[in-house]
Design an enzyme around this catalytic site. Structure first.
Site, PDB file in Angstrom:
ATOM      1  CG  HIS A 122      36.635  36.568  45.935  1.00  0.00           C
ATOM      2  ND1 HIS A 122      37.275  37.483  45.123  1.00  0.00           N
ATOM      3  CD2 HIS A 122      35.698  35.996  45.158  1.00  0.00           C
ATOM      4  CE1 HIS A 122      36.741  37.461  43.921  1.00  0.00           C
ATOM      5  NE2 HIS A 122      35.777  36.567  43.909  1.00  0.00           N
ATOM      6  CG  ASP A 152      40.220  39.147  45.775  1.00  0.00           C
ATOM      7  OD1 ASP A 152      40.328  38.136  46.500  1.00  0.00           O
ATOM      8  OD2 ASP A 152      39.230  39.364  45.057  1.00  0.00           O
ATOM      9  N   GLY A 222      31.627  33.324  38.806  1.00  0.00           N
ATOM     10  CA  GLY A 222      32.375  32.192  38.258  1.00  0.00           C
ATOM     11  C   GLY A 222      33.558  32.641  37.422  1.00  0.00           C
ATOM     12  CG  ASN A 223      33.739  35.338  33.971  1.00  0.00           C
ATOM     13  OD1 ASN A 223      32.562  35.441  33.662  1.00  0.00           O
ATOM     14  ND2 ASN A 223      34.665  34.917  33.111  1.00  0.00           N
ATOM     15  CB  SER A 224      35.970  35.537  40.738  1.00  0.00           C
ATOM     16  OG  SER A 224      34.989  36.523  40.886  1.00  0.00           O
ATOM     17  N   GLY A 280      55.146  56.560  53.163  1.00  0.00           N
ATOM     18  CA  GLY A 280      54.834  57.284  54.387  1.00  0.00           C
ATOM     19  C   GLY A 280      54.210  58.645  54.196  1.00  0.00           C
TER      20      GLY A 280
END
Length: 463
Positions: A122, A152, A222-224, A280
């Protein structure tokens, strides 16, 4: 001189006599005697040596881990071009104008000396240009290598002129609740910010069938994409999300475990995409009335409600009603424990499952397979690869079977049909279906050819 020495001797002698008389006649001994009848309190003590600096946080040295981490964490700038209306005049009259650049920021972690950087999907999503600023303020243009929206995680690359400091992946499976960790990133465009906390929980599910490490280290916008490291400086997670009604840190933060991020990076570099191994099964949902009535709501483990036909689980001998207790050396208390570990594996990997079947523990080897089912874009149909039984019933050799239909298409009789062709594109498996449905235009007409169990062919025109 002799007279002075005599006076000194007499003074010392007199003082000694006075002190001795006071102790003998006036000072009383102060003792407290506790007999067996006095019921005195007993205190058990530990004889473990203690540090002069105390216990707990005073025992932990964060400085080395912080020093080794800050130079390997970078500032990532995402530049996108927006052409949407910015004024009400633009909105109503459609005034043409040039694209306006919009800038988003996040963090990234250098994982190799030649410039490979892992960050969040992101952070770089929809970017037309990526820029990376190192801790020494040098800025580079970055190239997107690959992404995995499900976890992500994204991998980008810069071309530095010198070797860069980097972090080695640690083993997130062995992080412990209560262990000290550091979050390093660039919140609010403040470079090289270090915060400390502990691992609050593991295998947290945020509604994505994903498994996150939860910490109480302060993480803000901003830490992402930044680093979560232990006190040895090992990379144990990639900071990803917070839960907050205000958008700022309120006590909880979440990180993608390093074992998952490492596997995603390796797959992107080796295969160009992420290789996912599937077993499965479908677990029984918890916290529902049905689960409570069946007595499975508080089971320690994963209760299996469905085993897919010709799946890895079926071939391993797993049946409905089994409870997964352990996989390899990982204890399974809930479904995210299982999905988190499976996210680190590939098709063809062999795992040892410990299951509870009628209160008897069994160990079953299971070989993971490629995924056999997915949801296609645009229409949102759930489709699966054909089994040998399906091929006999439908009298075809290729195609995908529709196993789930969204509410808006329920009246078209699509369930249990086999899609064999979309426009001029022959459908052989779920990957073909995913590609074909992804190419459907919202402004055109698409013809979907399907086969029913009676062998009749139907044509659905989708537009």
């Amino acid at each position: 001189m002799k007279r002075l020495a005599s006076l000194l001797f007499v003074s010392v002698f007199a003082g000694a006599i006075t002190l001795g008389a006071y102790i003998l006649f006036f000072q009383k001994e102060n003792f407290t005697i506790i007999s067996q009848e006095n019921n005195g309190s007993v205190v058990n003590t530990s004889y473990t040596p203690t540090s002069a600096r105390g216990a707990g946080i005073n025992e932990v040295d964060f400085t080395i881990a912080a020093e080794n981490t800050v130079n390997a964490v970078v500032h990532v700038k995402n530049i996108t071009l927006s052409q949407g209306p910015t004024t009400i005049f633009d909105f109503f009259y459609g005034t043409s104008r040039s694209a306006v650049p919009q800038v988003g920021t996040g963090s990234g972690v250098i994982i190799s000396s030649d410039g490979y950087i892992v960050t969040n999907n992101h952070v770089i999503n929809k970017a037309t240009q990526l820029q990376v600023t190192l801790n020494n303020n040098r800025t580079y243009n970055a190239e997107l290598i690959g992404t995995d929206p499900n976890s992500d995680i994204a991998l980008i690359k810069i071309d530095p002129k010198e070797k860069l400091p980097y972090l080695a992946f640690g083993d997130s499976d062995h992080t412990k609740i209560g262990e000290w960790v550091l979050a390093v990133g660039n919140p609010f465009n403040l470079t090289s910010t270090v915060t400390a906390g502990i691992v609050s929980a593991k295998a947290r599910n945020l509604g994505r069938n994903q498994s996150f490490i939860q910490t109480d280290a302060a993480v803000n916008p901003g830490n992402s994409g930044g680093a979560l490291v232990n006190t040895n400086g090992d990379l144990v997670g990639i900071n990803t999300a917070i839960t907050s009604q205000t958008g700022s840190y309120v006590g909880y933060s979440f990180a993608v475990p390093s074992n998952i991020a490492k596997k995603v990076v390796q797959d992107i570099l080796e295969y160009g995409n992420v290789q996912k191994g599937f077993m499965g099964i479908r677990p029984a949902p918890v916290n529902t009335r049905d689960a409570i009535e069946k007595g499975i709501n508080n089971i320690d483990g994963v209760f299996i409600e469905l085993v897919e036909e010709e799946s890895a689980a079926q071939e391993a001998g797993i049946v409905v009603g089994d409870i997964i207790k352990k996989v390899d050396e990982i204890k399974v208390h809930k479904y995210p424990d299982l999905t988190g570990y499976l996210s680190t594996k590939r098709p063809g990997d062999t795992l040892a499952f410990v299951i509870d079947r009628d209160k008897e523990l069994l160990t079953l080897p299971l070989v993971l397979k490629e995924r056999q089912k997915l949801v296609v874009p645009e229409m949102g149909l759930e489709v699966k690869n054909l089994t040998e039984h399906d091929k006999k019933v439908y009298k075809i050799s290729s195609g995908v079977k529709i196993t789930g239909v969204p509410e808006r298409y329920r009246g078209y009789g699509l369930s249990e049909k086999v899609i064999v062709k979309i426009d001029d594109y022959e459908i052989g498996n779920i990957d073909d279906a995913y590609t074909a449905f992804g190419a459907i235009s919202k402004y055109g007409k698409t013809v979907i050819v399907m086969v029913g169990s009676n062998g009749e062919r139907d044509r659905l025109i989708f537009q």
